[in-house]
Design an enzyme around this catalytic site. Structure first.
Site, PDB file in Angstrom:
ATOM      1  N   LYS A   1     -12.862   2.543   7.084  1.00 53.86           N
ATOM      2  CA  LYS A   1     -11.993   3.724   7.150  1.00 53.86           C
ATOM      3  C   LYS A   1     -12.803   4.932   6.724  1.00 53.86           C
ATOM      4  CE  LYS A   1     -11.292   4.243   2.426  1.00 53.86           C
ATOM      5  NZ  LYS A   1     -11.842   5.301   1.607  1.00 53.86           N
TER       6      LYS A   1
ATOM      7  N   GLY B   1     -14.114   1.515   2.349  1.00 57.56           N
ATOM      8  CA  GLY B   1     -12.985   0.598   2.147  1.00 57.56           C
ATOM      9  C   GLY B   1     -13.211  -0.842   2.599  1.00 57.56           C
ATOM     10  N   GLY B   2     -14.451  -1.301   2.599  1.00 59.46           N
ATOM     11  CA  GLY B   2     -14.747  -2.653   3.088  1.00 59.46           C
ATOM     12  C   GLY B   2     -13.931  -3.748   2.415  1.00 59.46           C
TER      13      GLY B   2
ATOM     14  N   SER C   1     -10.299  -3.494   3.403  1.00 54.52           N
ATOM     15  CA  SER C   1     -10.143  -3.860   4.808  1.00 54.52           C
ATOM     16  C   SER C   1     -10.230  -5.375   4.976  1.00 54.52           C
ATOM     17  CB  SER C   1     -11.224  -3.161   5.634  1.00 54.52           C
ATOM     18  OG  SER C   1     -11.018  -3.350   6.995  1.00 54.52           O
TER      19      SER C   1
ATOM     20  N   ASP D   1      -5.875   1.168  -1.081  1.00 55.58           N
ATOM     21  CA  ASP D   1      -6.204   1.404   0.329  1.00 55.58           C
ATOM     22  C   ASP D   1      -5.765   0.275   1.260  1.00 55.58           C
ATOM     23  OD1 ASP D   1      -7.298   3.835  -0.155  1.00 55.58           O
ATOM     24  OD2 ASP D   1      -9.378   3.179  -0.034  1.00 55.58           O
TER      25      ASP D   1
END
Ligand SMILES: C[C@](O)(CO)[C@H](O)COP(=O)(O)OP(=O)(O)OC[C@H]1O[C@@H](n2ccc(N)nc2=O)[C@H](O)[C@@H]1O
Ligand SMILES: Nc1ncnc2c1ncn2[C@@H]1O[C@H](COP(=O)(O)OP(=O)(O)OP(=O)(O)O)[C@@H](O)[C@H]1O
Length: 284
Positions: free
Chosen positions: A11, A100-101, A104, A136
């Site tokens: 993101k 945001g790994g 996600s 997130d």
């Protein structure tokens, strides 16, 4: 119905305003999130053993701390199929880079196992479950370019043109907690008044992070020679925006070799949701 491979996209926070600090220490913010057609790859396979296994690029993260494990665990009470799962992770997103790994990966795990385990939770239920794992996660569950408010959980889909982004990871790890607890972080940007313009927005963490991590300042100064550029989230990744892929790729080729970068297109709908819909159609 036993195997499923999904991309967990990056993101970008196209802007990030901090409006206030709440009594619990969390911050009221406003941010425009978009997802890119690039991310980690997660391969899910149901197994007879009643266990959650994670393999692949997991070095440096304890299994119990891995957001993939936490997400799978959170779904266990809703599981209708008595099977465990093996998750193979191929990490393409820089860790602690503001793309945001981890969140996600968590959201993708919730979406995948909701289907594979027959949990039948709604998107709203999954987003609520996800919020407990990280601020997130809900945006990835909804999977749409969106304006986030509150602490990041109030999401309103937002029409924004698809663009090409060059994202650079300067190779420094920025701690989100450190940025949010720094006394010098600006915390009183007034809330947006519609209609607002992208040109009037910014990332409120950028000045502080540039000061704390000179490599971030160097990256932004370099990118700004080519295109409008900003930091995403609390950093350290920075992005430049382009109308076409070729120009973005040309700039990527000129990037200093000590940095890592990639070029990707933003998507109105997350790649995970597109892949999941295709898979469900095939399995029908
Ligand atoms: C700022 C963003 O990067 C924007 O995308 C995110 O909202 C942060 O999301 P994240 O990394 O998933 O954040 P979390 O794991 O929930 O929180 C990490 C830390 O960031 C701070 N934090 C996070 C979100 C928020 N609205 N206010 C905060 O103050 C808190 O100190 C928290 O302990
Ligand atoms: N599957 C995962 N992938 C990446 N990080 C994970 C994962 N599981 C747990 N983590 C932990 O979460 C931390 C933050 O990871 P992440 O890559 O999401 O940061 P980030 O991109 O800065 O996120 P944000 O923009 O949401 O602040 C990592 O330092 C790592 O310890």
């Amino acid at each position: 119905m036993n195997k499923l491979t999904l991309t967990a996209p990056a993101k970008l926070n196209l802007f990030l305003h901090i409006n206030d600090r709440r009594a619990d220490g969390y911050h009221e913010l406003e941010s425009l999130f978009t997802m890119l057609d690039f991310g980690d790859e997660l391969r899910f396979e149901l197994i007879d053993q009643n266990e959650i296994f994670i393999c692949g690029d997991v070095a440096g993260i304890n299994k119990e701390d891995n957001l993939i494990f936490k997400a799978a665990n959170a779904l266990l009470p809703y599981r209708k199929v008595k099977k465990g799962v093996n998750v193979h992770l191929t990490k393409h997103l820089p860790m602690g880079g503001g793309v945001g790994g981890g969140s996600s990966d968590a959201a993708t795990t919730l979406l995948a196992l909701n289907t594979l385990w027959g949990c039948s939770l709604s998107i709203q239920d999954l987003a609520e479950l996800g919020l407990k794992l990280g601020a997130d996660v809900p945006v990835f569950i909804h999977g749409k370019t969106a304006l986030a408010q509150g602490v990041g959980e109030e999401l309103t889909p937002f029409e924004y043109p698809e663009k090409w982004y060059l994202v650079i990871a300067p190779g420094v790890h920025v701690s989100t907690v450190k940025v949010f607890t720094d006394p010098d972080l600006p915390r009183s940007t007034p809330k947006l008044k519609t209609p607002w313009k992208m040109a009037e927005t910014r990332n409120d963490c950028e000045e502080l992070v540039k000061k704390l991590y000179p490599e971030v300042e160097k990256t932004l100064t370099w990118l700004l020679k080519y295109a409008p550029s900003r930091m995403t989230g609390t950093g350290s990744c920075c992005f430049a925006v382009f109308d076409d892929e070729q120009t973005a790729l040309r700039v990527l080729q000129e990037m200093p070799s000590s940095w890592q970068g990639f070029v990707a297109k933003s998507a109105r709908e997350s790649i995970t949701h597109k892949q999941l819909a295709t898979w469900l159609n095939k399995e029908k």
